[in-house]
Write a protein that holds these residues in place. Structure first.
Motif, mmCIF file in Angstrom:
data_model
loop_
_atom_site.group_PDB
_atom_site.id
_atom_site.type_symbol
_atom_site.label_atom_id
_atom_site.label_comp_id
_atom_site.label_asym_id
_atom_site.label_seq_id
_atom_site.Cartn_x
_atom_site.Cartn_y
_atom_site.Cartn_z
ATOM 1 N N ASP A 102 -7.231 37.994 -31.433
ATOM 2 C CA ASP A 102 -7.052 36.562 -31.641
ATOM 3 C C ASP A 102 -8.389 35.881 -31.389
ATOM 4 O O ASP A 102 -9.017 36.086 -30.330
ATOM 5 C CB ASP A 102 -5.998 35.989 -30.697
ATOM 6 N N ARG A 110 -7.315 28.910 -34.908
ATOM 7 C CA ARG A 110 -7.082 30.292 -34.487
ATOM 8 C C ARG A 110 -6.944 31.212 -35.693
ATOM 9 O O ARG A 110 -6.318 30.853 -36.686
ATOM 10 C CB ARG A 110 -5.804 30.393 -33.644
ATOM 11 N N HIS A 112 -5.847 35.338 -36.420
ATOM 12 C CA HIS A 112 -5.264 36.548 -35.843
ATOM 13 C C HIS A 112 -5.533 37.720 -36.782
ATOM 14 O O HIS A 112 -5.341 37.612 -37.998
ATOM 15 C CB HIS A 112 -3.764 36.378 -35.645
#
Length: 278
Positions: A102, A110, A112
């Motif tokens: 992450d 963000r 991932h």
């Protein structure tokens, strides 16, 4: 005396065989990264007593690496002058290495990553998900990137969205020299790839490194990034990777993309360290 000479000769021969059998990027080599030139600054490398990279520090920035009790990399932060990090990384490990990452930037965005291993030494695809909404919101964009290899080097990265071709990234003209990003990968205990960076197909973000450099055994010389636009002709971005070498090691790298710009990297090495040196 003759017996001693024969024993010394046998020992010397054994040492030569062991050295020659090691891949230059394997930890059995005595050289490791001492400094990295990245984002226009020289970063000094600091290591733990077990040989793990714990800090890269420059005058205006620093990168910190944190490990668990098993010496697995669990998090990292990149600071560029502010009290809060510009980038933060959290990692999850599987049997072969990091399987999830992450990445948070200072604006709250963000990304991932899920990494899939075809073998203990090869990541054959990854899934990148972007999150720009609130906590708990679904991803705003998801792309799977499949990596094809030849002789241990990435020859093509196919990006698909919902199973449809979206991007392509071709690598070629690999040298036979040591890949410095693989040395960094070994230094953080994740030898398949160095995870503390922005993984990209062209120079677009700070602290970014090309797919071709990260996942390949050696160093690419050419690249082409392609994006289909509206089903019409593809937009192609030719790339050149230009190196200066010292023996089998990369001293400097200039990564140039005809449309996106240029990144510069450089490396110095410590080939006489002891295992207890920080």
């Amino acid at each position: 005396m003759k017996t001693i000479k024969m024993m010394m000769g046998s020992m010397l021969l054994l040492c030569l065989i062991l050295i020659s059998s090691c891949d230059p990027s394997h930890p059995c080599r005595t050289c490791r990264i001492d400094k990295v030139y990245w984002e226009d600054e020289w970063h000094k490398a600091y290591y733990s007593s077990s040989g793990r990279l714990v800090k890269l520090e420059a005058e205006g920035s620093k990168i910190l690496f944190q490990y668990n009790g098993s010496d697995q990399l669990i998090s990292a932060e990149i600071y560029t002058g502010d009290p809060a990090p510009e980038y933060s990384f959290d990692f999850t490990h599987g049997p072969f290495g990091i399987v999830e990452s992450d990445v948070y930037d200072s604006y709250g965005f963000r990304r991932h990553f899920d990494f899939h291993y075809a073998s203990p030494t090869v990541v054959d695809y990854l899934v990148e998900s972007e999150y720009g909404g609130g906590a708990g919101d679904p991803p705003t964009f998801v792309i799977q990137k499949d990596l094809t290899y030849g002789s241990g080097n990435v020859t093509f990265v196919s990006g698909t969205v919902n199973g449809n071709p979206f991007t392509g990234y071709t690598g070629s003209a690999y040298d036979k020299k040591t890949n410095p990003f693989k040395l960094l990968a070994h230094a953080v205990g994740n030898p398949v790839f160095f995870p503390v960076c922005n993984i990209v197909s062209y120079p677009v973000m700070r602290y970014d490194i090309s797919f071709l450099n990260l996942f390949s055994k050696n160093n690419p010389g050419k690249g082409i990034y392609e994006v289909p636009v509206g089903g019409g002709p593809e937009v192609q971005q030719p790339q050149d990777f230009t190196y200066v070498y010292t023996s089998s090691y990369v001293e400097s790298l200039v990564w140039n993309d005809d449309l996106a710009g240029t990144n510069k990297y450089a490396f110095s090495y410590n080939c006489g360290f002891s295992s207890a040196e920080d």
